[in-house]
Enzyme design. Structure first.
Site, PDB file in Angstrom:
ATOM      1  N   GLY A 125       0.831  -1.215   0.000  1.00 48.61           N
ATOM      2  CA  GLY A 125       0.000   0.000   0.000  1.00 48.61           C
ATOM      3  C   GLY A 125       0.859   1.256   0.000  1.00 48.61           C
ATOM      4  N   ASP A 148       4.485  -9.839   6.478  1.00 54.23           N
ATOM      5  CA  ASP A 148       3.815 -10.816   5.599  1.00 54.23           C
ATOM      6  C   ASP A 148       4.739 -11.372   4.497  1.00 54.23           C
ATOM      7  OD1 ASP A 148       1.626 -10.067   7.077  1.00 54.23           O
ATOM      8  OD2 ASP A 148       0.794  -8.756   5.530  1.00 54.23           O
ATOM      9  N   MET A 190      -0.906 -14.199  11.170  1.00 52.31           N
ATOM     10  CA  MET A 190      -1.118 -13.151  10.164  1.00 52.31           C
ATOM     11  C   MET A 190      -0.464 -13.518   8.832  1.00 52.31           C
ATOM     12  SD  MET A 190      -0.793  -9.465  11.953  1.00 52.31           S
ATOM     13  CE  MET A 190      -2.131  -8.765  12.911  1.00 52.31           C
ATOM     14  N   GLY A 191      -0.586 -12.624   7.872  1.00 54.84           N
ATOM     15  CA  GLY A 191       0.038 -12.848   6.565  1.00 54.84           C
ATOM     16  C   GLY A 191      -0.816 -12.346   5.415  1.00 54.84           C
ATOM     17  N   ARG A 192      -2.001 -11.884   5.755  1.00 53.76           N
ATOM     18  CA  ARG A 192      -2.966 -11.404   4.760  1.00 53.76           C
ATOM     19  C   ARG A 192      -3.222 -12.480   3.699  1.00 53.76           C
ATOM     20  NH1 ARG A 192      -4.716  -6.172   4.826  1.00 53.76           N
ATOM     21  NH2 ARG A 192      -2.920  -5.335   5.901  1.00 53.76           N
ATOM     22  N   GLU A 243      -4.268 -16.469   8.321  1.00 55.49           N
ATOM     23  CA  GLU A 243      -5.516 -15.698   8.445  1.00 55.49           C
ATOM     24  C   GLU A 243      -6.247 -15.597   7.103  1.00 55.49           C
ATOM     25  OE1 GLU A 243      -4.692 -11.637   9.651  1.00 55.49           O
ATOM     26  OE2 GLU A 243      -3.437 -11.260   7.903  1.00 55.49           O
ATOM     27  N   LEU A 292       0.810  -9.957  18.074  1.00 47.83           N
ATOM     28  CA  LEU A 292       2.044 -10.332  18.792  1.00 47.83           C
ATOM     29  C   LEU A 292       3.195 -10.497  17.804  1.00 47.83           C
ATOM     30  CD1 LEU A 292       0.603 -12.965  21.282  1.00 47.83           C
ATOM     31  CD2 LEU A 292       1.649 -10.773  21.876  1.00 47.83           C
ATOM     32  N   ARG A 294       3.858  -8.730  15.328  1.00 46.67           N
ATOM     33  CA  ARG A 294       4.393  -7.443  14.852  1.00 46.67           C
ATOM     34  C   ARG A 294       5.228  -6.747  15.923  1.00 46.67           C
ATOM     35  NH1 ARG A 294      -0.524  -5.028  11.558  1.00 46.67           N
ATOM     36  NH2 ARG A 294      -0.343  -3.313  13.031  1.00 46.67           N
TER      37      ARG A 294
HETATM   38  O1  F6P Z   1       0.241  -6.365   6.685  1.00 48.85           O
HETATM   39  C1  F6P Z   1       0.626  -6.683   7.967  1.00 48.85           C
HETATM   40  C2  F6P Z   1      -0.537  -7.161   8.749  1.00 48.85           C
HETATM   41  O2  F6P Z   1       0.029  -7.464   9.974  1.00 48.85           O
HETATM   42  C3  F6P Z   1      -1.326  -8.339   8.167  1.00 48.85           C
HETATM   43  O3  F6P Z   1      -0.687  -9.549   8.357  1.00 48.85           O
HETATM   44  C4  F6P Z   1      -2.638  -8.200   8.884  1.00 48.85           C
HETATM   45  O4  F6P Z   1      -3.706  -8.737   8.128  1.00 48.85           O
HETATM   46  C5  F6P Z   1      -2.793  -6.726   9.016  1.00 48.85           C
HETATM   47  O5  F6P Z   1      -1.507  -6.166   8.993  1.00 48.85           O
HETATM   48  C6  F6P Z   1      -3.528  -6.282  10.257  1.00 48.85           C
HETATM   49  O6  F6P Z   1      -3.565  -4.899  10.287  1.00 48.85           O
HETATM   50  P1  F6P Z   1      -4.234  -4.002  11.427  1.00 48.85           P
HETATM   51  O7  F6P Z   1      -3.101  -3.211  11.983  1.00 48.85           O
HETATM   52  O8  F6P Z   1      -5.224  -3.157  10.690  1.00 48.85           O
HETATM   53  O9  F6P Z   1      -4.874  -4.883  12.437  1.00 48.85           O
END
Ligand code: F6P
Length: 367
Positions: A125, A148, A190-192, A243, A292, A294
């Protein structure tokens, strides 16, 4: 081309361990070129919405200001995943909010503040926005950040190694409680829409099932794996669910769709846990590792590539480059066009070595 005197750094999107290391490398390398370096708070908000920052939306990134931050998680600049200037939620005459492209206004602010170049640290993004700025004439270098690891053009993004290391440690801890209670533990990571974190964590932690967005899953092979394990006398099992994993013919588990931001995923693990418990009657628990992954200090690997990326971004500006992203192509850091890096998502190739390894170790991938 005008010489560079002042550069800005912005961190956008979800935070990732290593952001502060990049900021430090950029600030120090810029200082050594004789350039002033400023940080923009919360993506571009500090520059775009100064009224929200009575203490100032810009931070002078002097060598003193960036001392001792390499090992810290988060970002000293703050970040946001809601401030996309290309789709800025803007009030309309009828009171509603609409997504409006306000990049020209923002670029005007860069000029007002005499900012000659931007180093944008972000994921797909943020780097799409950075590419848009570059096309409109601002000198821009991108630095690939995301836990991710789904950015094209680079073998790895910083933050990914820390996320996988921590997720693996968490799963290691779940083995003993799962075994003690004879339960199936389902772990959502996570990982989108990419399965890198799930795959690497699942293989590293000797999990039994790994469900990835790249392989829409069937429950039958998952249940067969768990039944076979039970029949072999194993009291417990570990199932890793990305996810973004979705059942064949079904959709992603979505928590929220947001104006001016990507949809929020969540609930995939709970859905799988419920299906397993109903089908097998075995006690099942689900855990969401979520944010966690992140947090915390970057691993040594992430620190080093973050510092290398930051230094390479300043080097690229000094060489007169723009519209490019620094990328890891082991053993070197090279430059790739931002347009290429953001043109597609880097998902897990189905024939990659780690997928083959998983299959050869008997891990079920839901197909
Ligand atoms: O892109 C990184 C990420 O941690 C994804 O893995 C996850 O879907 C998303 O960000 C979650 O973002 P937010 O901060 O909006 O909860």
């Amino acid at each position: 081309m005008e010489p560079i005197r002042r550069i800005a750094v912005s961190t956008g999107g979800g935070d990732a361990p290593g952001l502060n290391a990049v900021i430090r490398a950029v600030a120090i390398a810029a200082f050594r070129h004789g350039w002033e370096c400023i940080g923009i708070r919360d993506g571009y908000n500090g520059l775009f919405l100064p009224e929200q920052y009575p203490q100032g939306g810009l931070i002078a990134l002097t060598p003193d200001r960036v001392r001792g931050i390499t090992h810290l998680g988060g970002t000293i600049l703050g970040t946001t995943n809601r401030g996309n200037p290309m789709k800025f939620p803007t009030p309309q005459p009828d009171g509603s909010l609409a997504e409006v492209d306000r990049t020209d206004e923002l670029l005007g602010r860069f000029r007002e503040h005499h900012i000659d170049a931007l180093i944008s640290i972000g994921g797909d993004g943020s780097l799409t926005i950075a590419n848009h700025f570059a096309q409109k004439g601002l000198r821009v270098i991108g630095v690939p950040k995301t836990i991710d690891n789904d950015l094209a053009g680079t073998v790895i993004t910083f933050g990914f190694d820390t996320a996988v290391s921590f997720a693996t440690e968490c799963v290691d801890r779940l083995h003993s409680t799962a075994e003690s209670h004879g339960r199936v533990m389902v772990v959502e990571v996570m990982g989108r829409y990419a399965g890198w974190i799930a795959l690497n964590t699942g293989v590293s932690s000797s999990s039994d099932v790994i469900l990835l967005p790249e392989i829409p899953y069937q429950m039958e092979p998952v249940l067969a794996t768990l039944r076979a394990r039970a029949a072999a006398g194993k009291r417990y099992a570990i199932v890793i669910v990305a996810e973004g994993a979705k059942p064949a013919g079904g959709g992603h588990a979505v928590i929220e769709k947001r104006l001016g931001a990507a949809e929020r995923l969540g609930g995939a693990g709970e859905r799988v846990a419920k299906d397993i418990a109903e089908a097998l009657g075995q006690e099942t628990r689900h855990v969401v590792l979520g944010h966690l992954l992140r947090g915390g200090s970057p691993t040594t690997f992430d620190r080093l590539i973050s510092l290398r990326f930051g230094a390479a971004a300043v080097r690229a500006l000094a060489e007169g480059q723009s519209g490019i992203m620094v990328a890891l192509d082991p053993p070197t850091v090279r430059y790739v066009p931002l347009a290429d890096a953001t043109s597609r998502m880097k998902t897990v190739p189905l024939d990659c070595d780690t997928i083959r390894t998983a299959r050869e170790l008997g891990i079920c991938l839901g197909d």
